[in-house]
Design a protein around this motif. Structure first.
Motif, mmCIF file in Angstrom:
data_model
loop_
_atom_site.group_PDB
_atom_site.id
_atom_site.type_symbol
_atom_site.label_atom_id
_atom_site.label_comp_id
_atom_site.label_asym_id
_atom_site.label_seq_id
_atom_site.Cartn_x
_atom_site.Cartn_y
_atom_site.Cartn_z
ATOM 1 N N LYS A 1 0.866 3.635 8.189
ATOM 2 C CA LYS A 1 -0.293 2.803 7.718
ATOM 3 C C LYS A 1 -0.460 2.091 8.500
ATOM 4 O O LYS A 1 -0.238 1.489 9.420
ATOM 5 C CB LYS A 1 0.080 1.704 6.426
ATOM 6 C CG LYS A 1 0.098 2.754 5.022
ATOM 7 C CD LYS A 1 -0.815 2.887 4.371
ATOM 8 C CE LYS A 1 -0.347 3.930 2.970
ATOM 9 N NZ LYS A 1 -0.907 4.007 2.125
ATOM 10 N N VAL A 2 -2.200 1.148 8.538
ATOM 11 C CA VAL A 2 -2.751 0.826 10.482
ATOM 12 C C VAL A 2 -2.954 -0.445 9.194
ATOM 13 O O VAL A 2 -5.107 -0.491 8.589
ATOM 14 C CB VAL A 2 -3.473 1.037 10.893
ATOM 15 C CG1 VAL A 2 -3.623 1.009 11.798
ATOM 16 C CG2 VAL A 2 -2.520 2.410 11.385
ATOM 17 N N TRP A 3 -2.428 -1.835 9.987
ATOM 18 C CA TRP A 3 -3.516 -2.719 9.098
ATOM 19 C C TRP A 3 -4.743 -3.752 10.076
ATOM 20 O O TRP A 3 -3.932 -4.100 10.687
ATOM 21 C CB TRP A 3 -2.742 -3.931 8.386
ATOM 22 C CG TRP A 3 -1.590 -2.778 7.773
ATOM 23 C CD1 TRP A 3 -0.575 -2.067 8.209
ATOM 24 C CD2 TRP A 3 -0.854 -3.192 6.137
ATOM 25 N NE1 TRP A 3 -0.236 -2.123 6.720
ATOM 26 C CE2 TRP A 3 -0.174 -2.366 5.493
ATOM 27 C CE3 TRP A 3 -2.056 -3.456 5.346
ATOM 28 C CZ2 TRP A 3 0.076 -2.053 4.085
ATOM 29 C CZ3 TRP A 3 -2.240 -3.290 3.950
ATOM 30 C CH2 TRP A 3 -0.798 -2.554 3.352
ATOM 31 N N THR B 1 -2.459 -5.866 15.040
ATOM 32 C CA THR B 1 -2.596 -4.705 13.875
ATOM 33 C C THR B 1 -1.089 -4.829 14.258
ATOM 34 O O THR B 1 -0.249 -4.593 15.198
ATOM 35 C CB THR B 1 -3.309 -3.935 15.094
ATOM 36 O OG1 THR B 1 -4.461 -3.785 15.638
ATOM 37 C CG2 THR B 1 -2.931 -2.241 13.727
ATOM 38 N N THR C 1 -4.725 5.261 7.080
ATOM 39 C CA THR C 1 -3.638 5.573 6.623
ATOM 40 C C THR C 1 -3.753 7.111 7.663
ATOM 41 O O THR C 1 -4.144 7.429 7.651
ATOM 42 C CB THR C 1 -3.565 5.955 5.293
ATOM 43 O OG1 THR C 1 -3.712 4.353 4.442
ATOM 44 C CG2 THR C 1 -2.465 6.643 4.883
ATOM 45 N N PRO D 1 -4.536 -1.404 3.917
ATOM 46 C CA PRO D 1 -4.728 -0.983 5.552
ATOM 47 C C PRO D 1 -5.923 -0.358 6.035
ATOM 48 O O PRO D 1 -6.793 0.209 5.097
ATOM 49 C CB PRO D 1 -3.968 0.688 5.104
ATOM 50 C CG PRO D 1 -2.889 0.369 3.941
ATOM 51 C CD PRO D 1 -4.133 -1.189 4.050
ATOM 52 N N SER E 1 1.245 -1.316 -0.286
ATOM 53 C CA SER E 1 -0.062 -0.310 0.081
ATOM 54 C C SER E 1 0.722 1.418 -0.227
ATOM 55 O O SER E 1 0.309 2.353 -0.489
ATOM 56 C CB SER E 1 -1.241 0.072 1.046
ATOM 57 O OG SER E 1 -1.769 1.179 1.173
#
Length: 173
Positions: free
Chosen positions: A63-65, A52, A85, A82, A36
């Protein structure tokens, strides 16, 4: 087997001749690829409880997934996007640290700023990328790039290391 080799947990052995002697390294293999970022990725970290993953990089983004689809066996985990963002840095982001007790994330990079974010709840659907508090979302003190961040697990303290030759200690209480 070398006389100087030490046995490490998980049947890995550390010796002078090889990184891992007698270790079944095939148990560790790349299984998923998350894409991403628009440029190189510099740092990743995982939360302990929430499943996470957080990444940052040269594109000045964090970015957080949500990794739960991977652990549930979703067939197309490589297509995972993600769920948030975080934008706020003006240059590449190099370091991340997490205060897991209240899901406060710190990010830092070439712009010399340390940004403070409250991680959104995956299940709550709250995906705001606003800094933790408008006036307190940025810690200023380094005169150059911030290379490293570390939150102390037991004390309310954040340490940062910068290209300006400074190790700064921040009170996060």
């Amino acid at each position: 087997s070398s006389a100087s080799a030490r046995r490490l947990p998980g049947s890995l052995r550390w010796g002078s001749g090889s990184l891992a002697e007698g270790a079944p390294l095939t148990t560790w293999g790349q299984r998923w690829t998350l894409r991403s970022h628009l440029d190189s990725v510099r740092c990743v970290l995982c939360t302990e409880q929430a499943g996470t993953l957080i990444s940052c990089g040269e594109d000045a983004l964090v970015k957080v997934w949500d990794l739960s689809p991977i652990w549930r066996g979703t067939p197309h985990a490589d297509d995972l996007d993600p769920f948030v963002t975080l934008r706020g840095h003006m240059a590449p982001v190099l370091a991340l640290a997490l205060r897991s007790v209240d899901r406060v994330l710190f990010s830092a990079g070439v712009d010399g700023a340390i940004r403070v974010w409250r991680l959104p709840d995956v299940e709550g659907g709250s995906c705001s990328s606003a800094p933790l508090m408008h006036g307190a979302g940025k810690l200023a003190g380094h005169a150059d790039s911030v290379w490293s961040l570390q939150h102390h697990g037991q004390l309310p303290c954040l340490a940062s290391a910068g290209a300006d030759g400074v190790v700064a200690l921040w009170s996060v209480a």
